[in-house]
Design an enzyme around this catalytic site. Structure first.
Site, PDB file in Angstrom:
ATOM      1  N   GLU A 170       0.829  -1.208   0.000  1.00  0.00           N
ATOM      2  CA  GLU A 170       0.000   0.000   0.000  1.00  0.00           C
ATOM      3  C   GLU A 170       0.862   1.256   0.000  1.00  0.00           C
ATOM      4  O   GLU A 170       0.517   2.256  -0.624  1.00  0.00           O
ATOM      5  CB  GLU A 170      -0.969   0.018   1.183  1.00  0.00           C
ATOM      6  CG  GLU A 170      -1.896   1.208   1.099  1.00  0.00           C
ATOM      7  CD  GLU A 170      -3.244   1.005   1.757  1.00  0.00           C
ATOM      8  OE1 GLU A 170      -4.038   1.948   1.704  1.00  0.00           O
ATOM      9  OE2 GLU A 170      -3.499  -0.084   2.301  1.00  0.00           O
ATOM     10  N   GLY A 178      -6.587   4.985  -0.484  1.00  0.00           N
ATOM     11  CA  GLY A 178      -6.808   3.567  -0.708  1.00  0.00           C
ATOM     12  C   GLY A 178      -8.285   3.209  -0.701  1.00  0.00           C
ATOM     13  O   GLY A 178      -9.031   3.641   0.173  1.00  0.00           O
ATOM     14  N   HIS A 213       0.052 -14.281  -0.614  1.00  0.00           N
ATOM     15  CA  HIS A 213       1.353 -14.600  -0.033  1.00  0.00           C
ATOM     16  C   HIS A 213       1.800 -15.928  -0.624  1.00  0.00           C
ATOM     17  O   HIS A 213       1.170 -16.967  -0.394  1.00  0.00           O
ATOM     18  CB  HIS A 213       1.252 -14.644   1.483  1.00  0.00           C
ATOM     19  CG  HIS A 213       0.675 -13.389   2.053  1.00  0.00           C
ATOM     20  ND1 HIS A 213       1.377 -12.202   2.095  1.00  0.00           N
ATOM     21  CD2 HIS A 213      -0.550 -13.117   2.561  1.00  0.00           C
ATOM     22  CE1 HIS A 213       0.615 -11.263   2.623  1.00  0.00           C
ATOM     23  NE2 HIS A 213      -0.564 -11.793   2.911  1.00  0.00           N
ATOM     24  N   ARG A 237       5.343 -17.145  -0.843  1.00  0.00           N
ATOM     25  CA  ARG A 237       6.542 -17.764  -0.268  1.00  0.00           C
ATOM     26  C   ARG A 237       6.900 -16.985   0.985  1.00  0.00           C
ATOM     27  O   ARG A 237       6.784 -15.765   1.011  1.00  0.00           O
ATOM     28  CB  ARG A 237       7.679 -17.689  -1.282  1.00  0.00           C
ATOM     29  CG  ARG A 237       8.995 -18.262  -0.830  1.00  0.00           C
ATOM     30  CD  ARG A 237      10.096 -18.049  -1.868  1.00  0.00           C
ATOM     31  NE  ARG A 237       9.753 -18.505  -3.183  1.00  0.00           N
ATOM     32  CZ  ARG A 237       9.945 -19.745  -3.661  1.00  0.00           C
ATOM     33  NH1 ARG A 237      10.489 -20.651  -2.882  1.00  0.00           N
ATOM     34  NH2 ARG A 237       9.605 -20.060  -4.883  1.00  0.00           N
ATOM     35  N   GLY A 278      -6.550   6.276 -14.221  1.00  0.00           N
ATOM     36  CA  GLY A 278      -7.730   6.973 -14.701  1.00  0.00           C
ATOM     37  C   GLY A 278      -7.952   8.275 -13.959  1.00  0.00           C
ATOM     38  O   GLY A 278      -7.189   8.628 -13.057  1.00  0.00           O
TER      39      GLY A 278
END
Length: 140
Positions: free
Chosen positions: A64, A83, A90, A92, A109
């Protein structure tokens, strides 16, 4: 390829050291390209979960952070990026060293941006992939 950046962006301005979640976790910005921003997080006592692996939430914080910075600097002056949605797979675990993320836009956009963030360990192995959707807020 022309640069996607609509505002001046430099590593020195991103790595200010102001006390934030980023400094607490040790996140560093390492590279800015024409169409990407890259940063890393250490895998250490600050960022591991109780079983010794990089905490999945820390991977999401890195994703983020990189996507938000990318969206902010790819937007016209005065616009804000916030956000809207994030997901992470996830793939590895990482137990030491650094995890490095690279954020690239999938869509830029007027009202939304979508960013893909790929994270790798020190060996270059993919540890996590994340997709971040940002809402773009017009100047008030």
């Amino acid at each position: 390829m022309p640069s996607i950046w609509k505002r001046p962006i430099e590593l020195s301005m991103l790595n200010t050291g102001a006390p934030t979640a980023l400094t607490h976790l040790g996140i560093e910005f390492t590279e800015i390209g024409e169409d990407f921003v890259r940063g890393r997080v250490p895998v250490d006592d600050r960022t591991k979960q109780p079983f010794g692996l990089l905490h999945g939430g820390v991977s999401v914080v890195l994703a983020e952070t990189l996507g938000s910075i990318g969206a902010t600097f790819a937007a016209p002056e005065g616009w804000r990026a916030v956000g809207l949605d994030i997901n992470a797979n996830h793939l590895r675990s990482a137990t030491s060293g650094w995890v490095t993320g690279t954020a690239r836009p999938v869509h830029i956009g007027r009202t939304t941006q979508v960013w893909q963030i790929d994270m790798v360990n020190d060996e270059g192995e993919l540890t996590c992939v994340s997709r971040l959707t940002m809402a773009m807020l017009a100047p008030r």
